[in-house]
Design a protein around this motif. Structure first.
Motif, PDB file in Angstrom:
ATOM      1  N   ASN A 267      -1.607   5.863   3.995  1.00  0.00           N
ATOM      2  CA  ASN A 267      -0.800   4.672   4.464  1.00  0.00           C
ATOM      3  C   ASN A 267       0.808   5.166   4.098  1.00  0.00           C
ATOM      4  OD1 ASN A 267      -2.250   2.848   5.774  1.00  0.00           O
ATOM      5  ND2 ASN A 267      -2.747   2.205   3.907  1.00  0.00           N
ATOM      6  N   TYR A 268       0.960   5.840   3.092  1.00  0.00           N
ATOM      7  CA  TYR A 268       2.256   6.283   2.964  1.00  0.00           C
ATOM      8  C   TYR A 268       2.690   7.670   3.883  1.00  0.00           C
ATOM      9  CZ  TYR A 268       6.300   8.710   0.408  1.00  0.00           C
ATOM     10  OH  TYR A 268       7.345   9.207   0.214  1.00  0.00           O
ATOM     11  N   ILE A 269       2.022   8.507   3.756  1.00  0.00           N
ATOM     12  CA  ILE A 269       2.286   9.773   4.694  1.00  0.00           C
ATOM     13  C   ILE A 269       2.177   9.395   6.251  1.00  0.00           C
ATOM     14  CG2 ILE A 269       1.515  11.089   2.588  1.00  0.00           C
ATOM     15  CD1 ILE A 269      -0.981  11.879   4.072  1.00  0.00           C
ATOM     16  N   THR A 270       1.417   8.491   6.635  1.00  0.00           N
ATOM     17  CA  THR A 270       1.153   8.237   7.956  1.00  0.00           C
ATOM     18  C   THR A 270       2.467   7.331   8.471  1.00  0.00           C
ATOM     19  OG1 THR A 270      -0.248   6.484   7.786  1.00  0.00           O
ATOM     20  CG2 THR A 270      -1.446   8.855   8.051  1.00  0.00           C
ATOM     21  N   ASN A 271       3.128   6.976   7.646  1.00  0.00           N
ATOM     22  CA  ASN A 271       4.266   6.147   7.921  1.00  0.00           C
ATOM     23  C   ASN A 271       5.698   6.574   7.121  1.00  0.00           C
ATOM     24  OD1 ASN A 271       3.271   3.625   9.574  1.00  0.00           O
ATOM     25  ND2 ASN A 271       1.700   3.853   7.854  1.00  0.00           N
ATOM     26  N   SER A 272       5.677   7.880   6.964  1.00  0.00           N
ATOM     27  CA  SER A 272       6.868   8.309   6.337  1.00  0.00           C
ATOM     28  C   SER A 272       7.214   9.688   7.153  1.00  0.00           C
ATOM     29  CB  SER A 272       6.706   8.819   4.809  1.00  0.00           C
ATOM     30  OG  SER A 272       6.304   7.682   4.196  1.00  0.00           O
ATOM     31  N   TRP A 273       8.574   9.936   7.123  1.00  0.00           N
ATOM     32  CA  TRP A 273       9.047  11.354   7.429  1.00  0.00           C
ATOM     33  C   TRP A 273       8.789  11.517   8.852  1.00  0.00           C
ATOM     34  CZ3 TRP A 273       5.074  12.581   3.766  1.00  0.00           C
ATOM     35  CH2 TRP A 273       5.155  12.254   2.376  1.00  0.00           C
ATOM     36  N   GLY A 274       9.146  10.348   9.612  1.00  0.00           N
ATOM     37  CA  GLY A 274       8.870  10.645  11.038  1.00  0.00           C
ATOM     38  C   GLY A 274       7.605  10.240  11.650  1.00  0.00           C
TER      39      GLY A 274
ATOM     40  N   SER B 136       0.780  -1.128   0.001  1.00  0.00           N
ATOM     41  CA  SER B 136       0.036   0.189  -0.054  1.00  0.00           C
ATOM     42  C   SER B 136       0.908   1.272   0.077  1.00  0.00           C
ATOM     43  CB  SER B 136      -0.760   0.126   1.199  1.00  0.00           C
ATOM     44  OG  SER B 136      -1.697   1.079   1.333  1.00  0.00           O
ATOM     45  N   MET B 137       1.872   1.176   0.754  1.00  0.00           N
ATOM     46  CA  MET B 137       2.751   2.181   0.937  1.00  0.00           C
ATOM     47  C   MET B 137       3.442   2.619  -0.351  1.00  0.00           C
ATOM     48  SD  MET B 137       4.544   1.928   4.606  1.00  0.00           S
ATOM     49  CE  MET B 137       5.748   3.362   4.280  1.00  0.00           C
ATOM     50  N   LYS B 138       3.951   1.591  -1.034  1.00  0.00           N
ATOM     51  CA  LYS B 138       4.637   1.768  -2.499  1.00  0.00           C
ATOM     52  C   LYS B 138       3.579   2.421  -3.272  1.00  0.00           C
ATOM     53  CE  LYS B 138       7.298  -1.456  -3.964  1.00  0.00           C
ATOM     54  NZ  LYS B 138       7.899  -2.926  -4.383  1.00  0.00           N
ATOM     55  N   ARG B 139       2.373   1.799  -3.404  1.00  0.00           N
ATOM     56  CA  ARG B 139       1.348   2.573  -4.267  1.00  0.00           C
ATOM     57  C   ARG B 139       1.135   3.782  -3.878  1.00  0.00           C
ATOM     58  NH1 ARG B 139      -1.094  -2.535  -3.354  1.00  0.00           N
ATOM     59  NH2 ARG B 139      -2.450  -1.616  -1.842  1.00  0.00           N
ATOM     60  N   GLY B 140       1.031   4.100  -2.628  1.00  0.00           N
ATOM     61  CA  GLY B 140       0.640   5.399  -1.982  1.00  0.00           C
ATOM     62  C   GLY B 140       1.941   6.579  -2.147  1.00  0.00           C
ATOM     63  N   LYS B 141       3.254   5.966  -2.571  1.00  0.00           N
ATOM     64  CA  LYS B 141       4.270   6.913  -2.540  1.00  0.00           C
ATOM     65  C   LYS B 141       3.961   7.472  -4.121  1.00  0.00           C
ATOM     66  CE  LYS B 141       9.098   7.449  -2.821  1.00  0.00           C
ATOM     67  NZ  LYS B 141      10.568   6.692  -2.500  1.00  0.00           N
ATOM     68  N   GLU B 142       3.527   6.786  -5.008  1.00  0.00           N
ATOM     69  CA  GLU B 142       3.399   7.121  -6.255  1.00  0.00           C
ATOM     70  C   GLU B 142       2.281   8.143  -6.473  1.00  0.00           C
ATOM     71  OE1 GLU B 142       2.791   3.956  -9.149  1.00  0.00           O
ATOM     72  OE2 GLU B 142       4.410   2.706  -8.328  1.00  0.00           O
TER      73      GLU B 142
ATOM     74  N   GLU C  49     -10.932   5.416  -3.559  1.00  0.00           N
ATOM     75  CA  GLU C  49     -10.967   5.203  -2.204  1.00  0.00           C
ATOM     76  C   GLU C  49      -9.594   4.314  -1.681  1.00  0.00           C
ATOM     77  OE1 GLU C  49     -14.109   5.037  -3.473  1.00  0.00           O
ATOM     78  OE2 GLU C  49     -15.269   6.119  -2.197  1.00  0.00           O
ATOM     79  N   ASP C  50      -9.353   3.347  -2.738  1.00  0.00           N
ATOM     80  CA  ASP C  50      -8.094   2.524  -2.617  1.00  0.00           C
ATOM     81  C   ASP C  50      -6.889   3.433  -2.600  1.00  0.00           C
ATOM     82  OD1 ASP C  50      -8.406   2.904  -5.458  1.00  0.00           O
ATOM     83  OD2 ASP C  50      -7.225   1.118  -5.843  1.00  0.00           O
ATOM     84  N   GLU C  51      -6.955   4.610  -3.551  1.00  0.00           N
ATOM     85  CA  GLU C  51      -5.835   5.486  -3.730  1.00  0.00           C
ATOM     86  C   GLU C  51      -5.666   6.430  -2.402  1.00  0.00           C
ATOM     87  OE1 GLU C  51      -5.386   6.333  -8.569  1.00  0.00           O
ATOM     88  OE2 GLU C  51      -7.188   7.297  -7.366  1.00  0.00           O
ATOM     89  N   VAL C  52      -6.673   6.729  -1.959  1.00  0.00           N
ATOM     90  CA  VAL C  52      -6.967   7.687  -0.490  1.00  0.00           C
ATOM     91  C   VAL C  52      -6.093   6.628   0.584  1.00  0.00           C
ATOM     92  CG1 VAL C  52      -8.305   8.439   1.307  1.00  0.00           C
ATOM     93  CG2 VAL C  52      -8.830   8.991  -1.189  1.00  0.00           C
ATOM     94  N   ALA C  53      -6.536   5.498   0.662  1.00  0.00           N
ATOM     95  CA  ALA C  53      -6.117   4.571   1.611  1.00  0.00           C
ATOM     96  C   ALA C  53      -4.534   4.525   1.589  1.00  0.00           C
ATOM     97  CB  ALA C  53      -6.596   3.001   1.635  1.00  0.00           C
ATOM     98  N   ASP C  54      -4.163   4.288   0.169  1.00  0.00           N
ATOM     99  CA  ASP C  54      -2.818   3.964  -0.281  1.00  0.00           C
ATOM    100  C   ASP C  54      -1.913   5.357   0.269  1.00  0.00           C
ATOM    101  OD1 ASP C  54      -2.992   1.495  -0.809  1.00  0.00           O
ATOM    102  OD2 ASP C  54      -3.081   1.910  -3.075  1.00  0.00           O
ATOM    103  N   VAL C  55      -2.274   6.508  -0.123  1.00  0.00           N
ATOM    104  CA  VAL C  55      -1.593   7.656   0.195  1.00  0.00           C
ATOM    105  C   VAL C  55      -1.654   7.959   1.554  1.00  0.00           C
ATOM    106  CG1 VAL C  55      -3.221   9.444  -0.349  1.00  0.00           C
ATOM    107  CG2 VAL C  55      -0.977  10.032  -0.766  1.00  0.00           C
TER     108      VAL C  55
END
Length: 142
Positions: free
Chosen positions: A117-124, A36-42, A109-115
């Protein structure tokens, strides 16, 4: 001698049935969160980085930071709603007031979840609970 021959045959059998690629795949499988985080990063790179910057630091008093963001981490539902529908008005992030508009990005909705997951597990940021598409579906516009 028969016992030694039997041991050799059994050893060859077990070695031949041990599929190294299966072991490799099991060890190196990505978790659902990592996928999910990989997709969210995109999604982030395409839709969010222009304002919030590639490092999530935002622009002081213009675009709030996502990196080490107290608002993001303490307001899960509101943060999901903002990504899903956009946000207008005042918010306080890391003791700094932001008053602006973020338009709806038109994400699924799946893109919202992915992004998320990316931002809530990145940069601290560290999110102990994965955000799912089902959770995003339940978030309604206010």
């Amino acid at each position: 001698m028969k016992i030694l021959s039997l041991l050799i045959v059994l050893n060859i059998f077990f070695l031949s049935t041990n599929n190294d690629s299966e072991i490799y795949n099991t060890v190196n499988q990505e978790t659902e969160l990592q996928k999910s985080m990989k997709r969210g990063k995109e999604v982030y790179s395409d839709m969010c980085a222009t304002c919030h910057l590639p490092n999530g630091e935002g622009v002081p008093k213009v675009y709030p930071p996502l990196a080490k963001s107290d608002y993001l981490m303490q307001n899960r539902e509101e943060s999901i709603r903002a990504v899903k529908y956009g946000i207008r008005g005042k918010i306080v992030v890391n003791d700094v007031e932001y008053k602006g508009i973020m338009a709806s990005l038109g994400l699924y909705e799946d893109e919202v979840a992915d992004v998320m997951n990316y931002i809530t597990n990145s940069w601290g940021n560290k999110n102990p609970k994965m955000i799912t598409e089902e959770e995003v579906i339940k978030i309604e516009k206010k």
